[in-house]
Design a protein around this motif. Sequence first.
Motif, PDB file in Angstrom:
ATOM      1  N   GLY A 284       0.783  -1.231   0.000  1.00 60.77           N
ATOM      2  CA  GLY A 284       0.000   0.000   0.000  1.00 60.77           C
ATOM      3  C   GLY A 284       0.808   1.271   0.000  1.00 60.77           C
ATOM      4  O   GLY A 284       0.262   2.348  -0.256  1.00 60.77           O
ATOM      5  N   GLY A 285       2.111   1.201   0.332  1.00 65.90           N
ATOM      6  CA  GLY A 285       2.920   2.414   0.341  1.00 65.90           C
ATOM      7  C   GLY A 285       2.390   3.451   1.310  1.00 65.90           C
ATOM      8  O   GLY A 285       2.188   3.170   2.495  1.00 65.90           O
ATOM      9  N   LYS A 286       2.114   4.656   0.809  1.00 67.75           N
ATOM     10  CA  LYS A 286       1.618   5.734   1.673  1.00 67.75           C
ATOM     11  C   LYS A 286       0.190   5.471   2.141  1.00 67.75           C
ATOM     12  O   LYS A 286      -0.256   6.062   3.133  1.00 67.75           O
ATOM     13  N   LEU A 287      -0.538   4.603   1.435  1.00 63.48           N
ATOM     14  CA  LEU A 287      -1.915   4.273   1.846  1.00 63.48           C
ATOM     15  C   LEU A 287      -1.889   3.170   2.894  1.00 63.48           C
ATOM     16  O   LEU A 287      -2.267   2.024   2.652  1.00 63.48           O
ATOM     17  N   HIS A 288      -1.426   3.544   4.082  1.00 64.91           N
ATOM     18  CA  HIS A 288      -1.283   2.598   5.182  1.00 64.91           C
ATOM     19  C   HIS A 288      -2.129   3.102   6.358  1.00 64.91           C
ATOM     20  O   HIS A 288      -2.710   4.192   6.305  1.00 64.91           O
ATOM     21  N   ALA A 289      -2.217   2.329   7.420  1.00 69.38           N
ATOM     22  CA  ALA A 289      -3.007   2.720   8.584  1.00 69.38           C
ATOM     23  C   ALA A 289      -2.400   2.128   9.848  1.00 69.38           C
ATOM     24  O   ALA A 289      -1.633   1.159   9.790  1.00 69.38           O
ATOM     25  N   ILE A 290      -2.742   2.728  10.988  1.00 70.35           N
ATOM     26  CA  ILE A 290      -2.323   2.185  12.278  1.00 70.35           C
ATOM     27  C   ILE A 290      -3.500   2.248  13.248  1.00 70.35           C
ATOM     28  O   ILE A 290      -4.475   2.979  13.027  1.00 70.35           O
ATOM     29  N   LYS A 291      -3.387   1.469  14.320  1.00 68.82           N
ATOM     30  CA  LYS A 291      -4.336   1.548  15.427  1.00 68.82           C
ATOM     31  C   LYS A 291      -3.548   1.865  16.686  1.00 68.82           C
ATOM     32  O   LYS A 291      -2.480   1.296  16.929  1.00 68.82           O
ATOM     33  N   GLN A 292      -4.075   2.772  17.485  1.00 66.65           N
ATOM     34  CA  GLN A 292      -3.377   3.182  18.698  1.00 66.65           C
ATOM     35  C   GLN A 292      -4.385   3.605  19.762  1.00 66.65           C
ATOM     36  O   GLN A 292      -5.188   4.509  19.532  1.00 66.65           O
ATOM     37  N   ASP A 293      -4.350   2.928  20.886  1.00 67.90           N
ATOM     38  CA  ASP A 293      -5.188   3.274  22.047  1.00 67.90           C
ATOM     39  C   ASP A 293      -6.669   3.373  21.702  1.00 67.90           C
ATOM     40  O   ASP A 293      -7.381   4.276  22.175  1.00 67.90           O
ATOM     41  N   GLY A 294      -7.147   2.471  20.856  1.00 64.09           N
ATOM     42  CA  GLY A 294      -8.567   2.444  20.508  1.00 64.09           C
ATOM     43  C   GLY A 294      -8.946   3.312  19.332  1.00 64.09           C
ATOM     44  O   GLY A 294     -10.121   3.360  18.951  1.00 64.09           O
ATOM     45  N   TYR A 295      -7.986   4.009  18.732  1.00 61.12           N
ATOM     46  CA  TYR A 295      -8.234   4.866  17.575  1.00 61.12           C
ATOM     47  C   TYR A 295      -7.588   4.248  16.333  1.00 61.12           C
ATOM     48  O   TYR A 295      -6.490   3.684  16.407  1.00 61.12           O
ATOM     49  N   ARG A 296      -8.272   4.365  15.188  1.00 58.81           N
ATOM     50  CA  ARG A 296      -7.682   3.931  13.924  1.00 58.81           C
ATOM     51  C   ARG A 296      -7.386   5.171  13.084  1.00 58.81           C
ATOM     52  O   ARG A 296      -8.216   6.073  12.984  1.00 58.81           O
ATOM     53  N   PHE A 297      -6.187   5.211  12.491  1.00 59.30           N
ATOM     54  CA  PHE A 297      -5.796   6.355  11.669  1.00 59.30           C
ATOM     55  C   PHE A 297      -5.344   5.891  10.293  1.00 59.30           C
ATOM     56  O   PHE A 297      -4.509   4.984  10.179  1.00 59.30           O
ATOM     57  N   ASP A 298      -5.880   6.511   9.236  1.00 63.85           N
ATOM     58  CA  ASP A 298      -5.282   6.387   7.912  1.00 63.85           C
ATOM     59  C   ASP A 298      -4.036   7.261   7.919  1.00 63.85           C
ATOM     60  O   ASP A 298      -4.107   8.452   8.229  1.00 63.85           O
ATOM     61  N   LEU A 299      -2.891   6.682   7.563  1.00 64.22           N
ATOM     62  CA  LEU A 299      -1.638   7.431   7.652  1.00 64.22           C
ATOM     63  C   LEU A 299      -1.405   8.338   6.456  1.00 64.22           C
ATOM     64  O   LEU A 299      -0.731   9.354   6.557  1.00 64.22           O
ATOM     65  N   GLY A 300      -1.924   7.954   5.296  1.00 62.78           N
ATOM     66  CA  GLY A 300      -1.570   8.658   4.066  1.00 62.78           C
ATOM     67  C   GLY A 300      -2.675   9.492   3.476  1.00 62.78           C
ATOM     68  O   GLY A 300      -3.427  10.151   4.206  1.00 62.78           O
ATOM     69  N   PRO A 301      -2.806   9.461   2.141  1.00 54.49           N
ATOM     70  CA  PRO A 301      -3.801  10.299   1.455  1.00 54.49           C
ATOM     71  C   PRO A 301      -5.190  10.150   2.064  1.00 54.49           C
ATOM     72  O   PRO A 301      -5.602   9.054   2.448  1.00 54.49           O
ATOM     73  N   SER A 302      -5.908  11.267   2.116  1.00 55.14           N
ATOM     74  CA  SER A 302      -7.212  11.250   2.788  1.00 55.14           C
ATOM     75  C   SER A 302      -8.366  11.684   1.896  1.00 55.14           C
ATOM     76  O   SER A 302      -9.519  11.610   2.308  1.00 55.14           O
TER      77      SER A 302
END
Length: 487
Positions: free
Chosen positions: A37-55
């Motif tokens: 996915g390259g820049k189109l990646h995601a993470i989860k942290q402390d109950g929150y999900r974040f799209d890391l890249g383009p939005s």
Amino acid sequence: MAKAIIIGSGLGGLATALRLKHKGYQVTVFEQNHYAGGKLHAIKQDGYRFDLGPSLFTLPHLVDELHDLFPAIDNSFSYIKKDVGCHYFWEDGTRFKAYTDQKDFVNHASKLFREPKSTIDSYLTNSKSRYNLTKSLFLEKSLHKWSTYFSLDTLKAIVNAPFLGLLNTLDEENKVFKNPKLTQLFNRYATYNGSSPYQTPGIMSMIPHLEMGIGTYYPQHGMHSISQSLYELATKVGVEFRFRESVDKINYNNNLATSITTALKTYKADIIVSNMDIYPTYKKLLTQYPAPKKTLEQERSSSALIFYWGIDREFPELDLHNILFSNDYPTEFDHIFNKKSLSNDPTIYINITSKETKTDAPAGCENWFVMINAPGNYGQNWEEMINTARKNIILKINKCLGTDISQHIATEYILDPCDIEKKTSSYRGALYGAASNNKFAAFLRHPNFNKGLKNLYHVGGSVHPGGGIPLCLLSAQITADLIQDAS
């Protein structure tokens, strides 16, 4: 069976892998990371999900087309169309909802900014015309093949060249508006390709048509689902992925690309496609091959500094996309492109996917993707710049929203240009490869084929037609069209 190797599993690499698989190739993708996915990646942290890249998601049909190549495979990818593209905020209390329907946008903007409806409507109509006149030439075909220029579409673009805004900057084009806030709003679209509105050509005024004419969309499970749906499709149709296996070298003989070498072994292929940024492709993988000096010396696009904040309350005045404008736009871009620094009054973009996908944050909370445009990595003191930027961002949010946001940040993750460069092999952390800060930028981008090495091709945001989700997908289409079906 003819073999194709893809270097990198960014969006362009994934799309090219699918298109070459459809052409009958045995396809293997090599990726330095443990994920696709390259820049189109995601993470989860402390109950929150974040799209890391383009939005921002536009031209969704380009993703649909890839799924449609394999109709026998179930397609779980879905999306919705947004009625409001973005919420805009200024420190003086001005707030504006940008509707994606042209009539609604014109009515609302005319009333708020006291601008004639005819002026705004004419601007958006011209945006559509410029897009339709140039998309075939600049977005859907190789600019580096003579056959592209012998077509009716090209003739139409040439005839209409005086009306395309090529001789003006985007800011000069947008001075058609009397209200400086409306000029600033449309100047923002220069950032969609990592450029400055005071330098990029006026033809970039076609970009608003993507958002307001064709539409702004949201993938049902977040932006990460775009890359993951393509990765899952690729695995189902037999594309092989070799994660954590970096490519060290592209091998060639008599101007013919023949294989790639990793730490494990050398792999032969009939076709090699690099989805790696064009700069490290030459500097790391083709060290003995003469590099295109002018292409590699092009000014890099802007990068980004992003704070991912878990916010422990909800803000009903915010939507999926939100912009908090700088009071001094020219100074902001002067810092980014000339001083390679950050102004003390940056424009802030806040993306909140929990507005659409409630499970992206705990109940009563929101996941904030807080981004400012930033210069690339030129060895600056990023620790100091990040600390100062964080304070300035919080100050502006507090002024625009009438809150103390620092009291509501429950968790934080930070991505800066150095991280972007390291994790995605994007030279200097540039989000879009080369900047489009001159009228010849489109022609100076590296072609999707290699002029010196047969069977070597290039795809992604650092080559034609440019960066961003739609252009990376179009880059894959152009690249695949240049490659013959497997025999």
